[in-house]
Design a protein around this motif. Sequence first.
Motif, PDB file in Angstrom:
ATOM      1  N   LEU A  31      -1.294  -7.794  -0.261  1.00 24.48           N
ATOM      2  CA  LEU A  31      -1.119  -7.768  -1.890  1.00 24.48           C
ATOM      3  C   LEU A  31      -2.229  -6.733  -2.456  1.00 24.48           C
ATOM      4  O   LEU A  31      -1.815  -5.982  -3.363  1.00 24.48           O
ATOM      5  CB  LEU A  31      -1.498  -9.108  -2.346  1.00 24.48           C
ATOM      6  N   GLY A  32      -3.359  -6.690  -1.741  1.00 25.78           N
ATOM      7  CA  GLY A  32      -4.337  -5.796  -2.354  1.00 25.78           C
ATOM      8  C   GLY A  32      -4.049  -4.210  -2.202  1.00 25.78           C
ATOM      9  O   GLY A  32      -3.930  -3.445  -3.105  1.00 25.78           O
ATOM     10  N   THR A  33      -3.329  -3.959  -0.934  1.00 21.45           N
ATOM     11  CA  THR A  33      -3.009  -2.786  -0.437  1.00 21.45           C
ATOM     12  C   THR A  33      -1.870  -2.004  -1.515  1.00 21.45           C
ATOM     13  O   THR A  33      -1.852  -1.112  -1.917  1.00 21.45           O
ATOM     14  CB  THR A  33      -2.542  -2.691   0.919  1.00 21.45           C
ATOM     15  N   PHE A  34      -0.951  -3.055  -1.680  1.00 28.35           N
ATOM     16  CA  PHE A  34       0.247  -2.835  -2.278  1.00 28.35           C
ATOM     17  C   PHE A  34      -0.101  -2.475  -3.844  1.00 28.35           C
ATOM     18  O   PHE A  34       0.370  -1.640  -4.488  1.00 28.35           O
ATOM     19  CB  PHE A  34       1.223  -4.057  -2.534  1.00 28.35           C
ATOM     20  N   ALA A  35      -0.980  -3.459  -4.448  1.00 27.05           N
ATOM     21  CA  ALA A  35      -1.517  -3.101  -5.848  1.00 27.05           C
ATOM     22  C   ALA A  35      -2.250  -1.870  -5.995  1.00 27.05           C
ATOM     23  O   ALA A  35      -1.955  -0.826  -6.872  1.00 27.05           O
ATOM     24  CB  ALA A  35      -2.338  -4.398  -6.371  1.00 27.05           C
ATOM     25  N   VAL A  36      -3.192  -1.746  -5.112  1.00 26.09           N
ATOM     26  CA  VAL A  36      -4.176  -0.311  -5.212  1.00 26.09           C
ATOM     27  C   VAL A  36      -3.562   0.695  -4.930  1.00 26.09           C
ATOM     28  O   VAL A  36      -3.282   1.896  -5.753  1.00 26.09           O
ATOM     29  CB  VAL A  36      -5.327  -0.366  -4.181  1.00 26.09           C
ATOM     30  N   VAL A  37      -2.555   0.723  -3.944  1.00 24.69           N
ATOM     31  CA  VAL A  37      -1.700   2.109  -3.624  1.00 24.69           C
ATOM     32  C   VAL A  37      -0.659   2.416  -4.916  1.00 24.69           C
ATOM     33  O   VAL A  37      -0.532   3.458  -5.048  1.00 24.69           O
ATOM     34  CB  VAL A  37      -0.982   1.931  -2.180  1.00 24.69           C
ATOM     35  N   GLY A  38      -0.009   1.111  -5.233  1.00 20.82           N
ATOM     36  CA  GLY A  38       0.926   1.248  -6.316  1.00 20.82           C
ATOM     37  C   GLY A  38       0.574   1.929  -7.622  1.00 20.82           C
ATOM     38  O   GLY A  38       1.136   2.786  -8.229  1.00 20.82           O
ATOM     39  N   VAL A  90       8.890   3.163 -10.423  1.00 19.36           N
ATOM     40  CA  VAL A  90       9.922   2.938  -9.221  1.00 19.36           C
ATOM     41  C   VAL A  90       9.029   3.710  -8.181  1.00 19.36           C
ATOM     42  O   VAL A  90       9.059   2.890  -6.957  1.00 19.36           O
ATOM     43  CB  VAL A  90      11.144   3.834  -9.309  1.00 19.36           C
ATOM     44  N   PHE A  91       8.431   4.817  -8.167  1.00 16.03           N
ATOM     45  CA  PHE A  91       7.725   5.191  -7.110  1.00 16.03           C
ATOM     46  C   PHE A  91       6.521   4.561  -6.643  1.00 16.03           C
ATOM     47  O   PHE A  91       5.871   4.642  -5.618  1.00 16.03           O
ATOM     48  CB  PHE A  91       7.596   6.856  -7.199  1.00 16.03           C
ATOM     49  N   GLY A  92       5.859   4.112  -7.634  1.00 19.28           N
ATOM     50  CA  GLY A  92       4.647   3.234  -7.475  1.00 19.28           C
ATOM     51  C   GLY A  92       4.889   1.993  -6.592  1.00 19.28           C
ATOM     52  O   GLY A  92       3.945   1.751  -5.568  1.00 19.28           O
ATOM     53  N   ILE A  93       6.025   1.450  -7.027  1.00 15.95           N
ATOM     54  CA  ILE A  93       6.446   0.067  -6.071  1.00 15.95           C
ATOM     55  C   ILE A  93       6.689   0.566  -4.661  1.00 15.95           C
ATOM     56  O   ILE A  93       6.257   0.047  -3.606  1.00 15.95           O
ATOM     57  CB  ILE A  93       7.663  -0.468  -6.698  1.00 15.95           C
ATOM     58  N   LEU A  94       7.311   1.944  -4.654  1.00 17.58           N
ATOM     59  CA  LEU A  94       7.954   2.341  -3.245  1.00 17.58           C
ATOM     60  C   LEU A  94       6.557   2.574  -2.443  1.00 17.58           C
ATOM     61  O   LEU A  94       6.613   2.307  -1.175  1.00 17.58           O
ATOM     62  CB  LEU A  94       8.779   3.523  -3.321  1.00 17.58           C
ATOM     63  N   PHE A  95       5.573   3.370  -2.968  1.00 20.72           N
ATOM     64  CA  PHE A  95       4.685   3.704  -2.071  1.00 20.72           C
ATOM     65  C   PHE A  95       3.826   2.210  -2.039  1.00 20.72           C
ATOM     66  O   PHE A  95       3.100   2.341  -0.747  1.00 20.72           O
ATOM     67  CB  PHE A  95       3.532   4.955  -3.266  1.00 20.72           C
ATOM     68  N   GLY A  96       3.561   1.675  -2.873  1.00 17.07           N
ATOM     69  CA  GLY A  96       2.805   0.308  -2.636  1.00 17.07           C
ATOM     70  C   GLY A  96       3.391  -0.377  -1.601  1.00 17.07           C
ATOM     71  O   GLY A  96       2.584  -1.075  -0.538  1.00 17.07           O
ATOM     72  N   THR A  97       4.575  -0.450  -1.398  1.00 13.66           N
ATOM     73  CA  THR A  97       5.271  -1.428  -0.525  1.00 13.66           C
ATOM     74  C   THR A  97       5.322  -0.516   0.976  1.00 13.66           C
ATOM     75  O   THR A  97       4.722  -1.339   1.954  1.00 13.66           O
ATOM     76  CB  THR A  97       6.736  -1.184  -0.574  1.00 13.66           C
ATOM     77  N   LEU A  98       5.501   0.741   0.980  1.00 12.75           N
ATOM     78  CA  LEU A  98       5.256   1.402   2.327  1.00 12.75           C
ATOM     79  C   LEU A  98       3.870   1.217   2.750  1.00 12.75           C
ATOM     80  O   LEU A  98       3.790   1.065   4.017  1.00 12.75           O
ATOM     81  CB  LEU A  98       5.481   2.860   2.021  1.00 12.75           C
ATOM     82  N   ALA A  99       2.823   1.423   1.927  1.00  8.61           N
ATOM     83  CA  ALA A  99       1.298   1.291   2.296  1.00  8.61           C
ATOM     84  C   ALA A  99       1.122  -0.062   2.938  1.00  8.61           C
ATOM     85  O   ALA A  99       0.681  -0.411   3.984  1.00  8.61           O
ATOM     86  CB  ALA A  99       0.316   1.548   1.054  1.00  8.61           C
TER      87      ALA A  99
END
Length: 229
Positions: A33-40, A59-68
């Motif tokens: 969750l922390g990784t998703f939030a920070v990267v997003g 949109v891309f914040g969610i995508l990058f957060g999910t990928l990370a």
Amino acid sequence: MARDKSKQGRAAQIIQTYRLTKQSDPNLGWILLGTFAVVGVIAFAVLFFVLQGIVFPIVFGILFGTLAALMVFGRRAQKAAFAQIEGKPGAAAAALGMLKRGWKIEPMIAFNKQQDLVTRLVGPPGIVLIGEGSPNRLKQLMSSERRKHERVASETAIHEVYVGDGEGQVPLRKLGKHMTKMKRTLKPAEMTDVLQRLKALDANRSAVPLPKGPVPTSMKGMRGNLRGR
């Protein structure tokens, strides 16, 4: 309908992998969750500054957060899997199950009463004899297996690898990578002939019971789960 069932099956596999990983990594959920939030948030901020809009940065914040988060999940799941099998008979064969096509694994081709054992791997480097257990006791076991293999495949390169964290050994978690970095000497067309010779060698082995204790299964399934296949 079949595709929907396939997606449901992959989702169930990922959930199962998450549950198994969480057993040895209790903070996994918070870390993801922390990784998703920070990267997003970082991705959103950068794109918002560049594009001066709101939709695409979200949109891309969610995508990058999910990928990370998925990348972190994959690494921690693999680490947890190694921790669960390390020290158990056949751990090397389970770890090598993550190798891609072009490798043939034959677990426990030789062992002794102390549960020191030898696993064989045939692939681009040739024949690799992998020893698990006490290095001192394994020397005799490995030497015996080398002589047997040299008699039936004298023209094929034969390597000896000892699994462990000591000097001259290869840690279990690095075993697969160690194999892929070895010099390639065996062509795919030659591998079939080598395997046939080894099949004849194995047929002459005496039928003895496998060593006692839990034998871990292949980790290839976990690799497929994390890749969504």
